[in-house]
Design a protein around this motif. Structure first.
Motif, mmCIF file in Angstrom:
data_model
loop_
_atom_site.group_PDB
_atom_site.id
_atom_site.type_symbol
_atom_site.label_atom_id
_atom_site.label_comp_id
_atom_site.label_asym_id
_atom_site.label_seq_id
_atom_site.Cartn_x
_atom_site.Cartn_y
_atom_site.Cartn_z
ATOM 1 N N PRO A 108 0.819 -1.213 0.000
ATOM 2 C CA PRO A 108 0.000 0.000 0.000
ATOM 3 C C PRO A 108 0.854 1.264 0.000
ATOM 4 O O PRO A 108 1.847 1.357 0.720
ATOM 5 C CB PRO A 108 -0.809 -0.113 1.289
ATOM 6 C CG PRO A 108 -0.813 -1.575 1.611
ATOM 7 C CD PRO A 108 0.513 -2.085 1.132
ATOM 8 N N GLY A 109 0.486 2.215 -0.838
ATOM 9 C CA GLY A 109 1.156 3.503 -0.879
ATOM 10 C C GLY A 109 2.402 3.564 -1.738
ATOM 11 O O GLY A 109 2.922 4.640 -1.987
ATOM 12 N N ALA A 110 2.896 2.434 -2.206
ATOM 13 C CA ALA A 110 4.106 2.432 -3.035
ATOM 14 C C ALA A 110 3.715 2.557 -4.502
ATOM 15 O O ALA A 110 2.743 1.948 -4.939
ATOM 16 C CB ALA A 110 4.896 1.148 -2.822
ATOM 17 N N ASP A 111 4.481 3.355 -5.256
ATOM 18 C CA ASP A 111 4.196 3.395 -6.689
ATOM 19 C C ASP A 111 4.675 2.082 -7.319
ATOM 20 O O ASP A 111 5.536 1.392 -6.782
ATOM 21 C CB ASP A 111 4.792 4.632 -7.378
ATOM 22 C CG ASP A 111 6.296 4.586 -7.574
ATOM 23 O OD1 ASP A 111 6.825 3.540 -7.979
ATOM 24 O OD2 ASP A 111 6.941 5.620 -7.352
ATOM 25 N N ARG A 112 4.075 1.733 -8.431
ATOM 26 C CA ARG A 112 4.283 0.423 -9.048
ATOM 27 C C ARG A 112 5.750 0.139 -9.353
ATOM 28 O O ARG A 112 6.246 -0.955 -9.087
ATOM 29 C CB ARG A 112 3.427 0.294 -10.309
ATOM 30 C CG ARG A 112 3.536 -1.067 -10.953
ATOM 31 C CD ARG A 112 2.466 -1.289 -12.017
ATOM 32 N NE ARG A 112 2.607 -2.567 -12.652
ATOM 33 C CZ ARG A 112 2.279 -3.738 -12.131
ATOM 34 N NH1 ARG A 112 1.755 -3.790 -10.921
ATOM 35 N NH2 ARG A 112 2.444 -4.866 -12.786
ATOM 36 N N GLU A 113 6.474 1.100 -9.923
ATOM 37 C CA GLU A 113 7.878 0.873 -10.290
ATOM 38 C C GLU A 113 8.733 0.600 -9.058
ATOM 39 O O GLU A 113 9.570 -0.295 -9.063
ATOM 40 C CB GLU A 113 8.435 2.046 -11.093
ATOM 41 C CG GLU A 113 8.151 1.961 -12.567
ATOM 42 C CD GLU A 113 8.501 0.609 -13.190
ATOM 43 O OE1 GLU A 113 9.659 0.150 -13.061
ATOM 44 O OE2 GLU A 113 7.621 -0.011 -13.809
ATOM 45 N N ARG A 114 8.531 1.385 -8.000
ATOM 46 C CA ARG A 114 9.299 1.180 -6.770
ATOM 47 C C ARG A 114 8.946 -0.155 -6.146
ATOM 48 O O ARG A 114 9.810 -0.887 -5.657
ATOM 49 C CB ARG A 114 9.048 2.332 -5.783
ATOM 50 C CG ARG A 114 9.871 2.230 -4.528
ATOM 51 C CD ARG A 114 11.356 2.324 -4.869
ATOM 52 N NE ARG A 114 12.140 2.394 -3.655
ATOM 53 C CZ ARG A 114 13.228 1.687 -3.448
ATOM 54 N NH1 ARG A 114 13.696 0.897 -4.384
ATOM 55 N NH2 ARG A 114 13.887 1.788 -2.323
ATOM 56 N N ALA A 115 7.668 -0.511 -6.162
ATOM 57 C CA ALA A 115 7.234 -1.791 -5.615
ATOM 58 C C ALA A 115 7.869 -2.947 -6.389
ATOM 59 O O ALA A 115 8.342 -3.925 -5.795
ATOM 60 C CB ALA A 115 5.714 -1.885 -5.639
ATOM 61 N N LEU A 116 7.903 -2.843 -7.716
ATOM 62 C CA LEU A 116 8.530 -3.893 -8.531
ATOM 63 C C LEU A 116 10.019 -4.027 -8.231
ATOM 64 O O LEU A 116 10.553 -5.144 -8.193
ATOM 65 C CB LEU A 116 8.312 -3.623 -10.017
ATOM 66 C CG LEU A 116 6.922 -3.949 -10.552
ATOM 67 C CD1 LEU A 116 6.733 -3.409 -11.962
ATOM 68 C CD2 LEU A 116 6.680 -5.462 -10.523
ATOM 69 N N GLU A 117 10.707 -2.905 -8.005
ATOM 70 C CA GLU A 117 12.127 -2.955 -7.635
ATOM 71 C C GLU A 117 12.313 -3.729 -6.334
ATOM 72 O O GLU A 117 13.217 -4.563 -6.218
ATOM 73 C CB GLU A 117 12.685 -1.544 -7.464
ATOM 74 C CG GLU A 117 12.853 -0.764 -8.745
ATOM 75 C CD GLU A 117 13.243 0.697 -8.495
ATOM 76 O OE1 GLU A 117 13.566 1.055 -7.335
ATOM 77 O OE2 GLU A 117 13.213 1.472 -9.468
ATOM 78 N N LEU A 118 11.468 -3.447 -5.351
ATOM 79 C CA LEU A 118 11.554 -4.144 -4.066
ATOM 80 C C LEU A 118 11.256 -5.630 -4.226
ATOM 81 O O LEU A 118 11.932 -6.477 -3.637
ATOM 82 C CB LEU A 118 10.592 -3.516 -3.054
ATOM 83 C CG LEU A 118 10.915 -2.099 -2.601
ATOM 84 C CD1 LEU A 118 9.748 -1.511 -1.805
ATOM 85 C CD2 LEU A 118 12.202 -2.066 -1.790
ATOM 86 N N VAL A 119 10.261 -5.952 -5.046
ATOM 87 C CA VAL A 119 9.887 -7.346 -5.271
ATOM 88 C C VAL A 119 11.026 -8.100 -5.960
ATOM 89 O O VAL A 119 11.363 -9.230 -5.582
ATOM 90 C CB VAL A 119 8.565 -7.434 -6.071
ATOM 91 C CG1 VAL A 119 8.319 -8.832 -6.604
ATOM 92 C CG2 VAL A 119 7.401 -6.966 -5.196
ATOM 93 N N ARG A 120 11.634 -7.490 -6.963
ATOM 94 C CA ARG A 120 12.761 -8.143 -7.657
ATOM 95 C C ARG A 120 13.933 -8.362 -6.699
ATOM 96 O O ARG A 120 14.595 -9.403 -6.731
ATOM 97 C CB ARG A 120 13.196 -7.307 -8.853
ATOM 98 C CG ARG A 120 12.234 -7.407 -10.017
ATOM 99 C CD ARG A 120 12.782 -6.691 -11.268
ATOM 100 N NE ARG A 120 11.696 -6.308 -12.134
ATOM 101 C CZ ARG A 120 11.242 -5.069 -12.291
ATOM 102 N NH1 ARG A 120 11.815 -4.058 -11.675
ATOM 103 N NH2 ARG A 120 10.232 -4.822 -13.091
ATOM 104 N N ALA A 121 14.194 -7.377 -5.845
ATOM 105 C CA ALA A 121 15.274 -7.517 -4.869
ATOM 106 C C ALA A 121 14.954 -8.627 -3.866
ATOM 107 O O ALA A 121 15.827 -9.426 -3.505
ATOM 108 C CB ALA A 121 15.526 -6.193 -4.158
ATOM 109 N N ALA A 122 13.704 -8.698 -3.426
ATOM 110 C CA ALA A 122 13.287 -9.748 -2.495
ATOM 111 C C ALA A 122 13.431 -11.123 -3.144
ATOM 112 O O ALA A 122 13.851 -12.087 -2.497
ATOM 113 C CB ALA A 122 11.846 -9.517 -2.044
#
Length: 139
Positions: free
Chosen positions: A104-118
């Motif tokens: 929640p609250g994260a923009d899609r590109e930033r969220a995808l970066e975090l997901v790829r890192a995870a």
């Protein structure tokens, strides 16, 4: 690898329609074959549900670790794992996984970066990489 923890569980009975129990007794579940796989269904869980629960929890922890390192809040986040099973064309069976991540609250590109890192640090992701089709998505 230096092992920090070892989980242990034993399956008994009729395999997918038997029983499973962890060595400490915390997990103690009956198993049922889903109707979609030719079983009777029932109140028991199945290996795919157990794998989905474990993968979702592990990936969520990896996401939180990455977010802490990057000093980003993922409060209220969740990970849903969908694990599919089917014939692989060689007489055996294979799995597929879809990980649906909500931040929640994260923009899609930033969220995808975090997901790829995870995905790069999650032990489940590392274990299945190259063997199981895994789809990552932010919802």
């Amino acid at each position: 690898m230096t092992t920090s923890y070892t989980a242990e569980a034993t399956a008994t009975g009729a395999g997918r329609s038997g029983h499973t129990r962890s060595s400490d007794g915390v997990l103690d579940l009956g198993l049922s074959v889903p109707r979609e796989l030719g079983g009777a269904g029932g109140e028991g869980t199945n290996p795919e549900q157990l794998f989905a629960a474990g993968y979702a929890a592990c990936f969520h922890s990896a996401l939180q670790l990455v977010a802490r390192r990057e000093k980003v809040s993922v409060e209220g986040s969740s990970v849903t794992a969908r694990v599919g099973i089917g014939a692989d064309g060689s007489g055996g069976y294979g799995l597929s996984v879809a990980l649906l991540v909500e931040i929640p609250g994260a923009d899609r590109e930033r969220a995808l970066e975090l997901v790829r890192a995870a995905d790069g640090v999650c032990p489940y992701s590392n274990a299945v990489r190259g063997n199981v089709d895994v789809e990552l998505d932010v919802v």
